[in-house]
Design an enzyme around this catalytic site. Sequence first.
Site, PDB file in Angstrom:
ATOM      1  N   CYS A   1       5.576   6.921   4.384  1.00  0.00           N
ATOM      2  CA  CYS A   1       4.417   6.109   3.968  1.00  0.00           C
ATOM      3  C   CYS A   1       3.855   6.580   2.628  1.00  0.00           C
ATOM      4  O   CYS A   1       3.012   5.902   2.038  1.00  0.00           O
ATOM      5  CB  CYS A   1       3.320   6.150   5.034  1.00  0.00           C
ATOM      6  SG  CYS A   1       3.866   5.435   6.590  1.00  0.00           S
TER       7      CYS A   1
ATOM      8  N   HIS B   1       3.119  -4.671   4.147  1.00  0.00           N
ATOM      9  CA  HIS B   1       3.039  -5.172   5.515  1.00  0.00           C
ATOM     10  C   HIS B   1       2.542  -6.616   5.546  1.00  0.00           C
ATOM     11  O   HIS B   1       1.838  -7.060   4.640  1.00  0.00           O
ATOM     12  CB  HIS B   1       2.060  -4.313   6.337  1.00  0.00           C
ATOM     13  CG  HIS B   1       2.471  -2.887   6.485  1.00  0.00           C
ATOM     14  ND1 HIS B   1       3.540  -2.499   7.237  1.00  0.00           N
ATOM     15  CD2 HIS B   1       1.957  -1.736   5.964  1.00  0.00           C
ATOM     16  CE1 HIS B   1       3.667  -1.179   7.182  1.00  0.00           C
ATOM     17  NE2 HIS B   1       2.726  -0.694   6.412  1.00  0.00           N
TER      18      HIS B   1
ATOM     19  N   ASP C   1      -5.069 -10.392  -0.025  1.00  0.00           N
ATOM     20  CA  ASP C   1      -3.775 -11.047   0.191  1.00  0.00           C
ATOM     21  C   ASP C   1      -2.912 -11.010  -1.073  1.00  0.00           C
ATOM     22  O   ASP C   1      -3.367 -11.374  -2.154  1.00  0.00           O
ATOM     23  CB  ASP C   1      -3.991 -12.496   0.621  1.00  0.00           C
ATOM     24  CG  ASP C   1      -2.682 -13.167   1.007  1.00  0.00           C
ATOM     25  OD1 ASP C   1      -1.822 -12.494   1.598  1.00  0.00           O
ATOM     26  OD2 ASP C   1      -2.524 -14.360   0.703  1.00  0.00           O
ATOM     27  N   HIS C   2      -1.659 -10.611  -0.905  1.00  0.00           N
ATOM     28  CA  HIS C   2      -0.701 -10.471  -2.015  1.00  0.00           C
ATOM     29  C   HIS C   2      -1.186  -9.456  -3.056  1.00  0.00           C
ATOM     30  O   HIS C   2      -0.797  -9.527  -4.222  1.00  0.00           O
ATOM     31  CB  HIS C   2      -0.393 -11.831  -2.662  1.00  0.00           C
ATOM     32  CG  HIS C   2       0.583 -12.635  -1.841  1.00  0.00           C
ATOM     33  ND1 HIS C   2       0.227 -13.260  -0.680  1.00  0.00           N
ATOM     34  CD2 HIS C   2       1.903 -12.888  -2.003  1.00  0.00           C
ATOM     35  CE1 HIS C   2       1.279 -13.881  -0.161  1.00  0.00           C
ATOM     36  NE2 HIS C   2       2.309 -13.671  -0.938  1.00  0.00           N
TER      37      HIS C   2
ATOM     38  N   GLU D   1      -0.990  -3.418  11.700  1.00  0.00           N
ATOM     39  CA  GLU D   1      -0.217  -3.090  10.494  1.00  0.00           C
ATOM     40  C   GLU D   1       1.231  -3.526  10.704  1.00  0.00           C
ATOM     41  O   GLU D   1       1.886  -4.036   9.809  1.00  0.00           O
ATOM     42  CB  GLU D   1      -0.295  -1.583  10.250  1.00  0.00           C
ATOM     43  CG  GLU D   1       0.258  -1.149   8.926  1.00  0.00           C
ATOM     44  CD  GLU D   1       0.255   0.360   8.779  1.00  0.00           C
ATOM     45  OE1 GLU D   1      -0.606   0.880   8.069  1.00  0.00           O
ATOM     46  OE2 GLU D   1       1.132   1.027   9.377  1.00  0.00           O
TER      47      GLU D   1
ATOM     48  N   HIS E   1       5.084   0.350  -0.344  1.00  0.00           N
ATOM     49  CA  HIS E   1       5.768  -0.528   0.613  1.00  0.00           C
ATOM     50  C   HIS E   1       4.691  -1.526   1.044  1.00  0.00           C
ATOM     51  O   HIS E   1       3.624  -1.575   0.417  1.00  0.00           O
ATOM     52  CB  HIS E   1       6.344   0.281   1.787  1.00  0.00           C
ATOM     53  CG  HIS E   1       5.323   0.982   2.603  1.00  0.00           C
ATOM     54  ND1 HIS E   1       4.735   2.169   2.203  1.00  0.00           N
ATOM     55  CD2 HIS E   1       4.722   0.669   3.781  1.00  0.00           C
ATOM     56  CE1 HIS E   1       3.848   2.551   3.107  1.00  0.00           C
ATOM     57  NE2 HIS E   1       3.813   1.655   4.066  1.00  0.00           N
TER      58      HIS E   1
ATOM     59  N   HIS F   1       0.839  -1.190   0.000  1.00  0.00           N
ATOM     60  CA  HIS F   1       0.000   0.000   0.000  1.00  0.00           C
ATOM     61  C   HIS F   1       0.881   1.249   0.000  1.00  0.00           C
ATOM     62  O   HIS F   1       2.111   1.183  -0.013  1.00  0.00           O
ATOM     63  CB  HIS F   1      -0.996   0.012   1.174  1.00  0.00           C
ATOM     64  CG  HIS F   1      -0.462   0.484   2.479  1.00  0.00           C
ATOM     65  ND1 HIS F   1      -1.253   1.048   3.447  1.00  0.00           N
ATOM     66  CD2 HIS F   1       0.798   0.476   2.990  1.00  0.00           C
ATOM     67  CE1 HIS F   1      -0.509   1.365   4.490  1.00  0.00           C
ATOM     68  NE2 HIS F   1       0.730   1.041   4.241  1.00  0.00           N
TER      69      HIS F   1
END
Lengths: 143, 143, 143, 143, 143, 143
Positions: free
Chosen positions: C33, C41, C79-80, C129, C39, C14
């Site tokens: 950010c 998480h 996810d991913h 996060e 980047h 994100h």
Amino acid sequence: MVFVTRKSHFNAAHRLNNPNKDEQWNNDIYGKCNYPNWHGHNYTLEVTVAGEPDPETGFVIDLSRLKKIVKKKILNPCDHRNLNTDVPFLEGIIPTSENLVKAFFKQLKDDVEAASPKGSVLYSVKLFETERNIAEYCPYKTI
Amino acid sequence: MVFVTRKSHFNAAHRLNNPNKDEQWNNDIYGKCNYPNWHGHNYTLEVTVAGEPDPETGFVIDLSRLKKIVKKKILNPCDHRNLNTDVPFLEGIIPTSENLVKAFFKQLKDDVEAASPKGSVLYSVKLFETERNIAEYCPYKTI
Amino acid sequence: MVFVTRKSHFNAAHRLNNPNKDEQWNNDIYGKCNYPNWHGHNYTLEVTVAGEPDPETGFVIDLSRLKKIVKKKILNPCDHRNLNTDVPFLEGIIPTSENLVKAFFKQLKDDVEAASPKGSVLYSVKLFETERNIAEYCPYKTI
Amino acid sequence: MVFVTRKSHFNAAHRLNNPNKDEQWNNDIYGKCNYPNWHGHNYTLEVTVAGEPDPETGFVIDLSRLKKIVKKKILNPCDHRNLNTDVPFLEGIIPTSENLVKAFFKQLKDDVEAASPKGSVLYSVKLFETERNIAEYCPYKTI
Amino acid sequence: MVFVTRKSHFNAAHRLNNPNKDEQWNNDIYGKCNYPNWHGHNYTLEVTVAGEPDPETGFVIDLSRLKKIVKKKILNPCDHRNLNTDVPFLEGIIPTSENLVKAFFKQLKDDVEAASPKGSVLYSVKLFETERNIAEYCPYKTI
Amino acid sequence: MVFVTRKSHFNAAHRLNNPNKDEQWNNDIYGKCNYPNWHGHNYTLEVTVAGEPDPETGFVIDLSRLKKIVKKKILNPCDHRNLNTDVPFLEGIIPTSENLVKAFFKQLKDDVEAASPKGSVLYSVKLFETERNIAEYCPYKTI
């Protein structure tokens, strides 16, 4: 209001099975948790007491007393035991995490509150069956 | 040399008991781990493969293949089962963590090495019975 | 009242950026950010349902059903994936943890409550996060 | 209502001792926590702020500002220090976890709320003295 | 070769200071770890024994005996104590994690090996001063 | 021989893709790790240095110096960045965990050993991509 929590651990076997239902129902509802030869968990238990710190001691409850009560009322009867067959206070209870936290709360309440300064209450009992499955009983949180 | 590790979890019941010894011996050696009606654990398993990363994929072993092998050879037979009575490859083995890691290593070695690029080996199997009690089998670490 | 929680994980990319503001504003507010190339998480998600255990099953909600709902409604789309560009139900939402927990709650509420015995409610959604930065949405906790 | 939490760590020495009581009383109440030459902990601190996310930023509070406030008001005075002798805002306070969370809450409240969008409040301060002993001060949770 | 590990915890105060050096040197080298009024840690200790499982017990070492040895030789003298002033076997030793693991290994070796079946050895002692700072002494790992 | 480890964290985006191969190959090998719009992780990095403690300081390496080197050489270029596109020393490297630990080791070795007392070496670099997927590069462990 200050909340103090004591975390402890015990290892036990169990199986999810409602003896008033047939095997088909039990398999449908409980899946592999119904396997007949038991499985088990490293349970983590969190017991929380709420109250005002005593001005002389700075304690809501003496955690070494709380530790002893949890040991006597929960860990001694449950640790390295079979929750379906070995624990008198769980007789007749299907050992889901939900039922366990309610039974543990009932089992602890009087002793914990007798050991607490006036006005402190047993606030909640939380049980980690695994890292991912958790149940909490708290009569003071509402929806 | 690069070492890749895949961590997984299973829940099982067991009991420590040597059937060739009498109850007194078993109680002396195993204490509450010998209780007759079983207890259980949330086992954490770490499987480590050692080798050189493949230049085209950057993998020592494809972790999704390793995950499938661990599932087929260890988790499927052991998860939600009784390690003393339900697992064919543990028959006749007292399920201490030490014996389990040796049995798991033997159970995994051929499939893991067949799925690895040439030269990679199954390096170690580590088992956390609890947060505090851990066993590892590694034929490559010496004393 | 018993609260059951199911914990799950997903990995996503994100970036924090308000497209209605200029780059200076975004850098001032979001710092690193806001870096343009994303980047990511390892998100940990805790979904909590509150209710009374069903007397026949001992469940507030069948956790294997809850697990499937979380997988279908949150993990499969996220996810991913890139939370800014790939997830239909997050379109137009800046993916701060605060906004994510509100969006996840909305995304889960109907399915979770349809799968629960009468009277159980989706109580809260909590998102880690990182180990140190956490957000929770709970319409039942007040100030 | 959204709750955001920032977790941080500090290491400190302390000793539990009420100077208005004699040594016998202190030994009875505090046991080994009263040993004269201090002991210490890796404290984990969780600070939670409650409010509505700002529509432009998506933040209840900018966590990098919260991090700076916690560092200035708690970590700088307490980290690698003796909580009984070195911390001005703890003077005269027996450093039980219960007393610490109340003192930390008071120490943080004004700065945190000044840094928050209108309507956000410091919701709770939670302190892990060890993995097993935890205290939380939250004026919004009631019994 | 099988490696079994027992994890334990203790809380202690310490300070890094070489009394043969002046204050300037100590501040330059140790920074805030040299603060005069002590700080402290929740230390986590991992003791590993290597050997072959005994065919009758399945144990490399009986972990309940190992637990007792660690308690007697390390936890009893160190827990809730000041490592600079209170522990006879650490006299004259600057309590860095590196020095502690060497001292703990020496302190444990004879008792651990006397309690192990023939051929088992104390393999390593690992100490977590914090989650992020760790030291291990292992005479069998080489460079 | 004493081994000291410093643990740190960074958050980054990445994607597994070999640009010399076609999309079919990349999907077959990398699955969802090949999704085009990136995903990301909270990486945990463990850097271990081996040597003899310096008799004056009790340090194998001053961990505050090691922390600075890791920050300068790894965290600053990688944190909140895209490992495929933003990090000069990873150019041309597919960012699998295996390739990352080798690149990080090379990136750290000279600075770490220049900061260590004579004879200390960079022993290993370990990277947790998730809780379950881990890679380590250690030139001193053999098979």
